[in-house]
Design an enzyme around this catalytic site. Structure first.
Site, PDB file in Angstrom:
ATOM      1  N   GLY A  46      40.613  11.121  43.510  1.00 32.15           N
ATOM      2  CA  GLY A  46      40.016  11.290  44.825  1.00 32.15           C
ATOM      3  C   GLY A  46      38.887  10.312  45.024  1.00 32.15           C
ATOM      4  CD  GLN A  51      33.212   8.879  45.317  1.00 26.69           C
ATOM      5  OE1 GLN A  51      34.212   9.416  45.788  1.00 26.69           O
ATOM      6  NE2 GLN A  51      33.043   8.728  44.011  1.00 26.69           N
ATOM      7  CB  CYS A  89      32.284  11.798  39.993  1.00 28.38           C
ATOM      8  SG  CYS A  89      31.929  11.089  41.603  1.00 28.38           S
ATOM      9  CG  LEU A  90      36.422   7.130  40.559  1.00 28.88           C
ATOM     10  CD1 LEU A  90      37.287   6.498  41.640  1.00 28.88           C
ATOM     11  CD2 LEU A  90      36.862   6.655  39.183  1.00 28.88           C
ATOM     12  CG  HIS A 131      34.715  16.007  43.114  1.00 25.08           C
ATOM     13  ND1 HIS A 131      34.163  16.059  41.850  1.00 25.08           N
ATOM     14  CD2 HIS A 131      34.470  14.753  43.571  1.00 25.08           C
ATOM     15  CE1 HIS A 131      33.598  14.883  41.575  1.00 25.08           C
ATOM     16  NE2 HIS A 131      33.781  14.070  42.601  1.00 25.08           N
ATOM     17  CD  GLU A 132      36.914  12.992  45.969  1.00 25.88           C
ATOM     18  OE1 GLU A 132      36.006  12.300  46.464  1.00 25.88           O
ATOM     19  OE2 GLU A 132      37.185  12.966  44.750  1.00 25.88           O
ATOM     20  CG  HIS A 135      31.686  12.596  46.906  1.00 23.48           C
ATOM     21  ND1 HIS A 135      30.625  12.051  46.222  1.00 23.48           N
ATOM     22  CD2 HIS A 135      32.692  12.692  45.995  1.00 23.48           C
ATOM     23  CE1 HIS A 135      30.970  11.832  44.958  1.00 23.48           C
ATOM     24  NE2 HIS A 135      32.226  12.220  44.788  1.00 23.48           N
TER      25      HIS A 135
HETATM   26 NI    NI Z   1      33.309  12.100  43.025  1.00 27.01          NI
END
Ligand code: NI
Length: 161
Positions: A46, A51, A89-90, A131-132, A135
């Site tokens: 995701g 991000q 998480c990226l 999670h997304e 963000h």
């Molecule tokens: Ni993330």
């Protein structure tokens, strides 16, 4: 399509509350394509627009090569149950932490044609959606985690981000 630079924890853009998308534009369609490409290249499941530095309520999810989903202005309609698992998480590279989230959710969002779609998802996909969506409100998973961030073991790395 192109990949975009992923912002890391400490970048103020990750703390912003993102703005809703009112109408689709060529720039936003390119953004969505680029977000998928960036997510796949990083082997993530995701990615949310902040991000990559864009303060809009858009995220993409593709859990284990199922259907790729873009969520625009997503809203959580229902949530139930509970699941606890490690998350990554990226934007927090090399780290993970245990997070407890709802196990079953219903989300309403717009798709890339700005049509309303309702998703009923569970398990890992529900975790990825939540999670997304966090963000988009400037929330990183560490704020919900049951423990501090810790280093991902090498053999776990592929599953988590
Ligand atoms: Ni993330």
């Amino acid at each position: 399509m192109a990949t975009r630079k992923v912002r890391h924890i400490g970048d103020p853009v990750l703390k912003k509350v993102c703005k809703p998308v009112k109408k689709m534009t060529p720039n936003l369609l390119t953004l969505i394509d680029d977000m998928f490409e960036t997510m796949y290249e990083a082997q993530g499941v995701g990615l949310a627009a902040p991000q990559v530095g864009i303060v809009r309520r858009i995220c993409v999810v593709d859990v284990q090569d199922e259907d790729p989903v873009v969520l625009i202005n997503p809203e959580l309609l229902e949530s139930s149950g509970e699941q606890t698992d490690d998350e990554g998480c990226l934007s927090v590279p090399g780290k993970c932490a245990s997070v407890t989230r709802a196990d079953h959710i219903v989300v309403r969002a717009l798709d890339r044609d700005m049509n309303e779609v309702t998703y009923e998802v569970e398990g890992l996909k529900a975790r990825a959606f939540l999670h997304e969506m966090d963000h988009l409100d400037g929330i990183l998973y560490g704020e919900r985690a049951n423990e501090p961030y810790h280093d991902i073991e090498e053999d776990e790395e592929e599953d988590l981000q």
